[in-house]
Scaffold this active site. Structure first.
Site, short mmCIF file in Angstrom:
data_model
loop_
_atom_site.label_atom_id
_atom_site.label_comp_id
_atom_site.label_asym_id
_atom_site.label_seq_id
_atom_site.Cartn_x
_atom_site.Cartn_y
_atom_site.Cartn_z
N LYS A 86 2.36 41.88 65.39
CA LYS A 86 3.43 42.54 64.61
C LYS A 86 4.74 41.73 64.76
CE LYS A 86 5.90 45.78 62.53
NZ LYS A 86 5.81 45.96 61.09
N CYS A 102 10.88 40.52 55.15
CA CYS A 102 10.74 41.97 55.36
C CYS A 102 11.67 42.72 54.40
CB CYS A 102 11.07 42.33 56.81
SG CYS A 102 10.97 44.11 57.05
#
Ligand code: SIN
Length: 298
Positions: free
Chosen positions: A41, A124
């Protein structure tokens, strides 16, 4: 099913960053699976809880998420990378900085770790103002900071671009630096899905979120093909809506070197991997991946 990438791989199928890869237990499950490599992650400097829930939802044509980078902080992932060594698989770190100094710091810390590569997340949709990679000047500055530290391969996770002109501009920046691979693509940054209750399916960002899964696949394939055409010396990891062997085949035909599974792992778990692999092997009909790479576009 070997393929060329910036480190040796026993399978060209990996997980996509952000799916089942946040906790130690999830990472052990990925490392024990048939995947060729494990992507952890995206790590930030400090641990983050992420956005309020519901922040992920499935809909008819894919998934929508505004997770907000929930993660345990980079120190945890450096430690995990040491402990994951015993599984004998390459482990890839992913990092997101809220400014240039943070990007540089995170990459320099992972350069001292056991990871095989560092994927710099400049795409992101749920952290701060805008998408870093859509600001080409900023992208250039990030790359100049992170590509001059250490020897580990640097990957770059990019958002979807809209036109060949955008891709040419971004490619000309990337080519100035030592980038080993690009991951195409992160979720389509801003979608909205309204549920039966006449409200958005997710709560953060006023209901807006990154779109993944089936809807993303044609956009991801086009980005793989466009970047493959404009940058011959950089490996490509293709991601976006892969849930069958045919999807894997399509990404290789568009020019990917490896593929990553996202929404399908979240929805169907690790058992999806062997099924997708089996379907893909059937469709290969004895050809090597090298033989089919980029062949859809001649
Ligand atoms: C998130 O955690 O918000 C998703 C990460 C990403 O899309 O890069």
């Amino acid at each position: 099913m070997k393929t060329d990438f910036c480190f040796p791989l026993t399978s060209p199928i990996m997980n996509a960053c952000g799916v089942m890869d946040t906790t130690w237990e999830e990472l052990v499950a990925l490392a024990s699976s048939r995947l060729g490599a494990v992507v952890m992650k995206t790590a930030t400097i400090r641990p983050r809880e992420g956005n309020p829930t519901p922040r992920y939802a499935r809909f008819k044509y894919g998934s929508i998420q505004a997770m907000g980078l929930p993660n345990l902080g980079y120190k945890a992932y450096i430690k995990f990378s040491e402990e994951l060594k015993k599984f004998g698989k390459p482990v890839i770190a992913s990092v997101f900085g809220f400014n240039l100094d943070e990007y540089e710091f995170l990459v320099s810390e992972f350069q001292k770790s056991e990871v095989s590569a560092i994927e710099v997340n400049v795409s992101c949709p749920n952290a701060g103002e805008g998408i870093p990679a859509y600001n080409t000047k900023y992208l250039d500055e990030v790359l100049s900071r992170v590509t001059s530290i250490g020897d580990k391969p640097i990957g770059l996770k990019l958002p979807p671009y809209l036109t060949e002109k955008d891709v040419k501009e971004v490619s000309s920046i990337i080519k100035k630096y030592n980038v080993s691979y690009i991951t195409l693509v992160n979720s389509y940054p801003t979608g909205l899905v309204i549920g039966e209750d006449e409200k958005p399916l997710i709560v953060p960002r006023n209901g807006f979120g990154g779109i993944g899964g089936e809807s993303l696949k044609p956009i991801a394939l086009a980005n793989v093909a466009m970047f493959g055409k404009s940058m011959k010396d950089v490996y490509i990891a293709g991601v976006g809506g892969i849930s069958s062997g045919k999807d894997v085949l399509d990404f290789f035909l568009a020019g990917a070197d490896v593929v990553q599974l996202g929404t399908v792992l979240k929805e169907n778990g690790l058992s999806a991997i062997s099924e997708i692999e089996r379907e893909f092997m059937d469709l290969l009909r004895g050809r090597s991946i090298e033989e089919i790479k980029g062949k859809a576009l001649g």
